[in-house]
Write an enzyme that holds these catalytic residues in place. Structure first.
Site, mmCIF file in Angstrom:
data_model
loop_
_atom_site.group_PDB
_atom_site.id
_atom_site.type_symbol
_atom_site.label_atom_id
_atom_site.label_comp_id
_atom_site.label_asym_id
_atom_site.label_seq_id
_atom_site.Cartn_x
_atom_site.Cartn_y
_atom_site.Cartn_z
ATOM 1 N N SER A 33 35.435 59.080 -72.090
ATOM 2 C CA SER A 33 36.756 59.110 -72.695
ATOM 3 C C SER A 33 37.742 58.392 -71.810
ATOM 4 O O SER A 33 37.666 58.486 -70.578
ATOM 5 C CB SER A 33 37.206 60.555 -72.911
ATOM 6 O OG SER A 33 38.494 60.598 -73.492
ATOM 7 N N GLY A 34 38.658 57.642 -72.439
ATOM 8 C CA GLY A 34 39.751 56.993 -71.731
ATOM 9 C C GLY A 34 41.061 57.531 -72.249
ATOM 10 O O GLY A 34 41.095 58.421 -73.102
ATOM 11 N N GLY A 35 42.185 56.977 -71.744
ATOM 12 C CA GLY A 35 43.488 57.491 -72.126
ATOM 13 C C GLY A 35 43.775 57.360 -73.608
ATOM 14 O O GLY A 35 44.556 58.115 -74.158
ATOM 15 N N THR A 38 37.709 57.258 -77.087
ATOM 16 C CA THR A 38 36.553 58.079 -76.755
ATOM 17 C C THR A 38 35.299 57.389 -77.266
ATOM 18 O O THR A 38 35.321 56.761 -78.334
ATOM 19 C CB THR A 38 36.681 59.477 -77.392
ATOM 20 O OG1 THR A 38 37.938 60.044 -77.023
ATOM 21 C CG2 THR A 38 35.569 60.397 -76.915
ATOM 22 N N VAL A 39 34.216 57.507 -76.510
ATOM 23 C CA VAL A 39 32.947 56.884 -76.879
ATOM 24 C C VAL A 39 31.932 57.979 -77.194
ATOM 25 O O VAL A 39 31.805 58.951 -76.435
ATOM 26 C CB VAL A 39 32.415 55.993 -75.741
ATOM 27 C CG1 VAL A 39 31.199 55.202 -76.218
ATOM 28 C CG2 VAL A 39 33.500 55.059 -75.235
ATOM 29 N N LYS A 54 32.996 53.971 -80.908
ATOM 30 C CA LYS A 54 34.146 53.938 -80.009
ATOM 31 C C LYS A 54 35.405 54.153 -80.834
ATOM 32 O O LYS A 54 35.754 53.326 -81.671
ATOM 33 C CB LYS A 54 34.176 52.615 -79.239
ATOM 34 C CG LYS A 54 32.851 52.403 -78.499
ATOM 35 C CD LYS A 54 32.935 51.419 -77.388
ATOM 36 C CE LYS A 54 31.607 51.366 -76.629
ATOM 37 N NZ LYS A 54 31.668 50.495 -75.469
ATOM 38 N N ASP A 148 37.661 44.666 -67.566
ATOM 39 C CA ASP A 148 37.198 45.893 -66.927
ATOM 40 C C ASP A 148 35.748 45.741 -66.469
ATOM 41 O O ASP A 148 34.919 46.622 -66.714
ATOM 42 C CB ASP A 148 37.338 47.093 -67.864
ATOM 43 C CG ASP A 148 37.287 48.422 -67.107
ATOM 44 O OD1 ASP A 148 37.618 48.424 -65.899
ATOM 45 O OD2 ASP A 148 36.914 49.439 -67.702
#
Length: 755
Positions: A33-35, A38-39, A54, A148
């Site tokens: 999960s990122g800000g 979510t994956v 995603k 990234d």
């Protein structure tokens, strides 16, 4: 199992296992999960295959349409090192990308488990594949930048080919992958692998990916994550060596040629990096043809070196102590990271010389006396030369400590502290106090100290501050109130919120308890940038904060923390807008700021102002370049010093009559500074010029007259460097750090008699 149709929310909660989307995909588990995304691992029910889902969180209709365009772009990409985007859809408020699922460990996990660096040959093979993929991405119209690249985002396909992952955790649009023209967001970067332009939010381009790839390869080849770019800038700006060590120093199995390629890829200034992925790929291929010295030694068709002590056939024992390569994972590993047998480490000696690292020479080959005598004389001359250099250095040091050749004639030096580790000195407007950070080691932790200039009495104001993040361990932006009674600063709080929670504090110069003025989240702000501005009369503080996931706010609060007012509400960094470098305009009731925005495939940078009551917001002008990294108002508010870039920076002056830009000076002066450090350029309080921490051979302090542009050298350099542009209100005294390049300690000095 309930489908999510019709569900409406700003931020989707985690999807439970067995949730079905679109009657086609069953959620198996959350992978990460990122800000803003979510994956999930999911099962495609129709094809009975495993996929990666995603999810991105957008409610703005414009961005939802942009998501669809970006998804179509990702779906059109075809390369063996890139996962395929199979489908995209929206359900409720969630937007989803369906991608190939790549099972197994990523390279970071493999490195952790392995506990030692990977072999050079295999890393170069992976690099070749990745650079081919980057060349493909960067040649798209418009170019596509990943932004990234790191070991965590690298896995292997079923055919054991490298795959670059994480295209779908959004940085404002559909993918981690972003077009160059919309890449100004700073969200989601990983400090050890992110270039300066990404951390500053000034916009990324293909060279940014090459920096991240270089940092990734460095980590894989050395088993050491590279220092983040902010730490590197802070070290070099303070006169210390770049903490980025050459890869072959950490791992002798890496050739110096490969090490040089990585170093160029990781240059702080992007114009010093490789221009194209194909160029870096070719450089690595050429470098890979050269074996590391330790590999050459192992492959040389000679007998292992023997020690003649006492017999010429005695071989270094395989059980003898062996050098190891330091590893951050060594403490978690049962065995040393990499061990090198002595026969691999030490080559067979040259025919006419003994290896300097063996206690006695190998069985010598008789040499002509003339050659031996010549070598003796050469050695003697070298020793004499070294002694001479040492004497010169000693004399320079003695001269420096005696006060001569430190500053320009007519100026006076007062030492407040000697042989300390210090940085960020600030002198009070009335000249009675100097505040600075100090530590027992060059990397901190840092405490805040104050010195009385009349008595030289020193005391600690605040204790050592442990780091909240890799590159932040500071009492940042230390500022005196105009009446010299209070000291203001910001720091990252021990318990951050959704983003990076910052606290603005003040403490009396007499000491005591620090008072919290305000706390705010800054997930979208430029890390280390100017986070607040104290009004000219010292009564109010302006700052910018995240209001929610979609908006940011420009806020004014009383200096004691009361009566907070929101002046402006702007789209947040996730919507393509970055607000930075807040400053009160001298002689007015306005607040200025830099606004970077991306919309419809174009990016703009503007210097804008707003009245203190939140009205009359408007653009002052558009800078000549989006690389504007900072600005400083003149005391009367009629001129601006504009700082473009960092290494080197270009200094220009903009005048309020028409905001036209012109060079500050025609002389060849390079400006050094850092987004982590206080401003390294400041107007003389009477407006007669600017103090510049700059570089002509060594880092020194200069006075540039305004108008006119004449440059006066305040410090004389020699074997020392100087830092500091904080001056008293009467323009009579400057505080500075004085250091020597071969020393880890500095002196804290006052330079006075400017009038």
């Amino acid at each position: 199992m309930q489908p999510l149709s019709g569900l409406t929310r700003k931020i989707l909660p985690m999807l439970a296992p067995d949730t079905i989307l679109q009657n086609r995909y069953r959620i198996i588990r959350q992978l990460g999960s990122g800000g803003m995304g979510t994956v999930y691992e999911a099962r495609a029910l129709r094809l009975n295959t495993t996929v990666a889902l995603k999810e991105t969180h957008f409610t703005d209709e414009r961005l939802r349409k942009q998501f669809e365009r970006e998804a179509q772009l990702l779906a059109s990409l075809r390369h063996t090192a890139l996962p395929r985007v199979i489908d995209h859809f929206d359900e409720g408020s969630g937007l989803f990308l369906v991608m190939d699922f790549i099972a197994g460990e990523d390279l970071w996990e493999m490195l952790e488990r392995r506990g030692r660096a990977f072999e050079q040959d295999e890393v170069l093979d992976w690099a070749d594949q990745l650079l081919d993929a980057l060349d493909y991405l960067h040649r798209q119209e418009p170019p596509v930048v990943h932004r990234d690249i790191k070991p965590h985002n690298l896995k292997f396909s079923e055919r054991n080919r490298i795959v670059l992952l994480d295209f779908g955790l959004a940085k404002g649009f559909a993918g981690q992958l972003s077009r160059v023209t919309t890449s100004a967001s700073v969200f989601g970067f990983t400090p050890n692998y992110a270039p300066l332009e990404q951390i500053q939010g000034t916009g990324t381009d293909p060279r940014s990916d090459l920096y991240s790839l270089g940092a990734t390869l460095y980590h894989l080849l050395t088993n050491n994550a590279p220092p983040d770019v902010i730490t590197r800038i802070a070290a070099t700006t303070e006169g210390n060596p770049d903490p980025l060590r050459d890869a072959h120093e950490l791992n002798p199995e890496v050739s110096p040629e490969v090490s040089a390629v990585l170093k160029r890829a990781m240059e702080v200034a992007r114009n010093r990096r490789f221009e194209r992925a194909a160029e870096m790929r070719e450089a690595l291929r050429e470098a890979g043809k050269q074996l590391a010295p330790s590999v050459n030694k192992a492959k040389a068709e000679t007998l292992p070196p023997t020690v003649v002590h006492p017999a010429p056939t005695e071989v270094l024992s395989a059980s003898a102590p062996r050098p190891t390569i330091a590893s951050p994972h060594a403490a978690r590993s049962e065995e040393p990271s990499v061990t090198i047998a002595a026969a691999e480490k030490f080559p067979a000696p040259a025919a006419d010389a003994a290896p300097p690292f063996l206690p006695m020479p190998l069985a010598p080959t008789p040499q002509p006396a003339r050659k031996s005598k010549a070598l003796w004389w050469i050695g003697a001359l070298l020793v004499a030369l070294l002694i001479g250099v040492a004497l010169v250095v000693a004399l320079y040091k003695f001269a420096g400590r005696s006060g001569s050749k430190r500053v320009a004639s007519g100026l006076k030096v007062t030492e407040l502290a000697t042989s300390i580790i210090a940085r960020h000195p600030v002198v009070s407007p009335d000249g009675k106090y100097v505040v600075y950070e100090t530590a027992t080691a060059s990397k901190g932790p840092w405490s805040l100290w104050i010195s009385e200039t009349a008595t030289l009495k020193k005391s600690q104001l605040l204790p050592p501050l442990e780091p909240k993040y890799d590159f932040v361990s500071s009492y940042n932006q230390v500022t005196f109130s105009p009446d010299s009674k209070y000291i203001y600063y910001y720091s990252f709080t021990p318990e951050g919120g959704r983003g990076r929670e910052i606290g603005i504090y003040r403490i009396p110069v007499t000491g005591g308890q620090a008072q919290t003025v305000t706390l705010f989240d800054t997930a979208g702000a430029t890390v280390g940038d100017s986070q607040f501005s104290l009004s000219p009369d010292g009564s109010r503080i302006a700052f910018y904060r995240d209001a929610d996931i979609a908006h940011g706010e420009l806020v004014v609060v009383n200096a004691n923390g009361t009566e907070e007012h929101v002046l402006l509400r702007k789209p947040s960094f996730s919507r393509g807008t970055t607000i930075r470098t807040i400053a009160w305009v001298p002689g007015s009731e306005q607040i200025s700021f830099i606004e970077n925005s991306s919309s419809g495939g174009t990016s703009t940078t503007e210097l804008r102002v707003v009245d203190q009551d939140g009205t009359n917001e408007h653009k002052l002008f558009s800078p000549q370049s989006a690389e504007l990294s900072g600005y400083v108002w003149s005391p009367n508010g009629r001129s601006l010093l504009l700082i473009y870039g960092l290494f080197p920076a270009e200094l220009k002056i903009a005048k309020a009559d028409d905001w036209s830009e012109s060079p500050l000076t025609s002389q060849n002066l390079y400006f050094t500074g850092s987004s982590k450090l206080p401003p390294r350029a400041a107007w003389v309080p009477d407006g007669s010029g600017l103090l510049i921490q700059g570089e002509i051979g060594a880092t020194e302090i200069f006075l540039v007259r305004y108008p006119g542009g004449e440059v006066r050298r305040i410090t004389t350099g020699d074997l020392r460097y100087y830092q500091g542009v904080s001056m008293t209100a009467d323009s009579s005294t400057l505080v500075a750090i004085e250091g020597e390049s071969n020393s880890t300690t500095q002196n804290l000095i006052l330079i006075s008699s400017f009038k």
